[in-house]
Design a protein around this motif. Sequence first.
Motif, PDB file in Angstrom:
ATOM      1  N   UNK A   1      -6.801  25.857   6.396  1.00 50.50           N
ATOM      2  CA  UNK A   1      -7.156  25.023   5.249  1.00 50.50           C
ATOM      3  C   UNK A   1      -6.448  23.672   5.405  1.00 50.50           C
ATOM      4  N   UNK A   2      -7.239  22.618   5.488  1.00 49.32           N
ATOM      5  CA  UNK A   2      -6.730  21.282   5.726  1.00 49.32           C
ATOM      6  C   UNK A   2      -6.717  20.502   4.413  1.00 49.32           C
ATOM      7  N   UNK A   3      -5.655  19.664   4.247  1.00 47.62           N
ATOM      8  CA  UNK A   3      -5.555  18.908   3.011  1.00 47.62           C
ATOM      9  C   UNK A   3      -4.868  17.568   3.252  1.00 47.62           C
ATOM     10  N   UNK A   4      -5.139  16.627   2.377  1.00 51.28           N
ATOM     11  CA  UNK A   4      -4.421  15.357   2.348  1.00 51.28           C
ATOM     12  C   UNK A   4      -4.653  14.717   0.989  1.00 51.28           C
ATOM     13  N   UNK A   5      -3.625  14.031   0.495  1.00 53.52           N
ATOM     14  CA  UNK A   5      -3.757  13.210  -0.702  1.00 53.52           C
ATOM     15  C   UNK A   5      -3.902  11.765  -0.244  1.00 53.52           C
ATOM     16  N   UNK A   6      -4.992  11.115  -0.656  1.00 52.95           N
ATOM     17  CA  UNK A   6      -5.271   9.734  -0.257  1.00 52.95           C
ATOM     18  C   UNK A   6      -5.016   8.831  -1.458  1.00 52.95           C
ATOM     19  N   UNK A  58       0.843  -1.199   0.000  1.00 55.73           N
ATOM     20  CA  UNK A  58       0.000   0.000   0.000  1.00 55.73           C
ATOM     21  C   UNK A  58       0.873   1.242   0.000  1.00 55.73           C
ATOM     22  N   UNK A  59       0.244   2.353  -0.343  1.00 52.51           N
ATOM     23  CA  UNK A  59       0.925   3.639  -0.292  1.00 52.51           C
ATOM     24  C   UNK A  59       0.808   4.244   1.111  1.00 52.51           C
ATOM     25  N   UNK A  60       1.798   5.038   1.453  1.00 51.22           N
ATOM     26  CA  UNK A  60       1.777   5.779   2.715  1.00 51.22           C
ATOM     27  C   UNK A  60       1.321   7.205   2.419  1.00 51.22           C
ATOM     28  N   UNK A  61       0.111   7.608   2.858  1.00 48.67           N
ATOM     29  CA  UNK A  61      -0.367   8.958   2.526  1.00 48.67           C
ATOM     30  C   UNK A  61       0.502  10.068   3.115  1.00 48.67           C
ATOM     31  N   UNK A  62       1.322   9.727   4.113  1.00 50.61           N
ATOM     32  CA  UNK A  62       2.113  10.767   4.776  1.00 50.61           C
ATOM     33  C   UNK A  62       3.481  10.966   4.141  1.00 50.61           C
ATOM     34  N   UNK A  63       3.708  10.300   3.011  1.00 53.90           N
ATOM     35  CA  UNK A  63       4.963  10.545   2.283  1.00 53.90           C
ATOM     36  C   UNK A  63       4.807  11.585   1.182  1.00 53.90           C
ATOM     37  N   UNK A 115      -6.998   7.100  10.381  1.00 53.17           N
ATOM     38  CA  UNK A 115      -6.158   6.647   9.271  1.00 53.17           C
ATOM     39  C   UNK A 115      -5.722   7.770   8.334  1.00 53.17           C
ATOM     40  N   UNK A 116      -6.539   8.791   8.168  1.00 53.48           N
ATOM     41  CA  UNK A 116      -6.182   9.861   7.235  1.00 53.48           C
ATOM     42  C   UNK A 116      -6.447  11.217   7.867  1.00 53.48           C
ATOM     43  N   UNK A 117      -5.753  11.453   8.983  1.00 56.03           N
ATOM     44  CA  UNK A 117      -5.784  12.778   9.590  1.00 56.03           C
ATOM     45  C   UNK A 117      -5.047  13.750   8.658  1.00 56.03           C
ATOM     46  N   UNK A 118      -5.600  14.940   8.495  1.00 55.35           N
ATOM     47  CA  UNK A 118      -5.124  15.875   7.476  1.00 55.35           C
ATOM     48  C   UNK A 118      -4.095  16.857   8.052  1.00 55.35           C
TER      49      UNK A 118
END
Length: 720
Positions: free
Chosen positions: A169-174, A91-96, A159-162
């Motif tokens: 402004x909050x963001x994340x790439x999932x 799996x991918x690591x969203x925090x990278x 699992x996907x805290x932004x």
Amino acid sequence: MTEVVTAEAHAIIGGYHADPFRYLGPHVDHGQPVVRVYLPGARQVSVRFADGQQAELKRIHDAGLFSGQVPSNARDYRLLAQWGKADPVEIEDPYRFAPVFSDLDLYLMGEGTHLQIYERLGAHPMVHEGVSGVAFGVFAPNARRVSVVGDFNFWDGRRHAMRVRGNGFWEIFVPDAKAGDKYKYEIIGPHQSAPLLKSDPYAFSAEIRPLTASVVVDPATLPQIAPGPAGINRLDAPISIYEVHLGSWRRNPYLANSWLTYRELAEQLPPYVAEMGFTHVELLPIAEHPFDASWGYQPTGLYAPTSRFGSPHDFAMLVDAFHRHGVGVILDWVPGHFPDDAHGLAQFDGTALYEHANAMQGRHLDWNTLIYNFGRREVQNFIVANALFWLERYKIDGLRVDAVASMLYLDYSRPEGGWIPNKYGGRENLEAIDMLRRFNTEVFGRFPNATTMAEESTAWPLVSRPADVGGLGFGYKWNMGWMHDTLRYIAKDPIYRKHHHGDVTFGMLYAFFENFVLPLSHDEVVHGKGSIFGRMPGDRWQRFANIRAYYTFMFAHPGKKLLFMGGEFAQEREWAHDHSLDWHLLEQKEHAGVKDLVRDLNRLYKTLPAMHQLDAEPGGFEWIVVDDADASVFAWLRRGRDPGSVCLIAMNFTPAPRENYRMRVPFGGGWREVFNSDAEIYGGGNLGNGGRIQAEDTDHGAVLNLVLPPLAGIILVPEA
């Protein structure tokens, strides 16, 4: 050496870390590259780099927190994780991943001038750093933690805290999230311990009520929409609007009286509107809303066409079908208020973010809904960008703004002492005025073929005049005064109409102060008011004659036209949002005659320049008979730009025929009677002028000696 489980690590595990990117993902710790991963329930995790190097991470907490030194500080890696006895999965690591928002995005969003903010906030499928996934963004400046939860992470907010950037402004790439996934934001506010679960304010689609999740949409998959007809919104163009509630125009009797879908409507509604001669359709609000009986006027998803009738793709097909039939599309747009449903904008980040905190500013007493804080730059950006979104994304041709008066006045429908004055001590809502001016300026500046319309029910000046001369900047204003006066007049028994002559003439005293639309809208056929036909007095013959005359008067009066669905065939009962229109009435010749009359009035209105070209200019109108109250007769001229472009309209609002009724006209010679609402084809008695009449030459000019049918209107044009 085993890493110590710090307070920061406990915040990650507990789901209340405000900036998880500071702890999770790749870092350099004491000069050594490390990777930290939080995968709840995982038993084993390794890191595999693109160059083939691999390192196993140590579990430093049984909740699923892993950490360890790695051979490289490169960000291009994947995780190999194992849960229970199952085989490991990669799996991918969203925090990278690096942020998606640019510095320019943050600057523009911070100052409230990012007019394509919908391209950043919300859910956006993309390829980021070579990986497919979805970028999520949301504005929640007072939140302590924001996570995106959805189909892609078991709806687990850990699992996907932004990451938070800029002014909240909050963001994340999932990675691996995709179009069609359902999602929400899980928000811990400044004073809450339990998280709030909120739909996305910028969602492009949503589940069908009573479900409330947002749905990821890929705009790239939307069909190409044909542009609207050029010039259809000009002041000198014929504008005749068919107002429609999609859920009740027509239903499917073979599927438990269910709604027609956007696709089914695309097959049926555009050709009907075009065949009837209307130039535009106006759709009651189609932005997502939780309550059917609000008709869309209490939206929770301003950026999402309601899923009741299908997908955004299907809605785009409906707009395209209208355009291909030469019909412009106007959306009813509601920036004036929003409901306080728990999943919506109310207390979005645990505080009054989109609304005013003080109920004397932030709640409508009439509707028990919330009022936007128009003075907050990010909220104003949200609203103005939404208007541009519909014009850009779905090629909409115009926006009709609902309840403008409720935005303009701080004391709107409030008791004495129940409102807060502006900074000058007045009742005007200065922030709302600024927002409306900005909205109109941006719309006309960016989409010159589009228009805007205001439902403004007071005497506020210069509603349809440019903002730079002190106006609000709308293209058109609904003429509510005309509507109330003339409906009151036509509802009177003809014997009493002579005492209310001014209800017809008064509108011409201000007819050119604004660019007016004459509305017979949905508001006039609900809440016990009955139908338009239901207002008509007299026996059945007189009622049909009255409505035919009234429509003739409307189409011949200066101003653009709007008629709510069902009115075109004299629907007898009041409109109900959960039933189809009474199409079976067209089996009766009287109702079919009214439908034919509206169709022919539309065609005449469009083809005769004198009927529309100077709708908004005094030079396009001249009274011929204005003072014959005893006979309840009115006559006037409509003029086009060409001096020879003239129409004569004569109305008789009594059941008594008027023979040998003399009136002056500007031209001698022959005049053709091009329309007669008493014609037999419309259900009338066929009294008239035989299709043609010769003007008499007198010492006072040319005079026509007319036959005025009972409860009817006629339209004549001079022969070339």
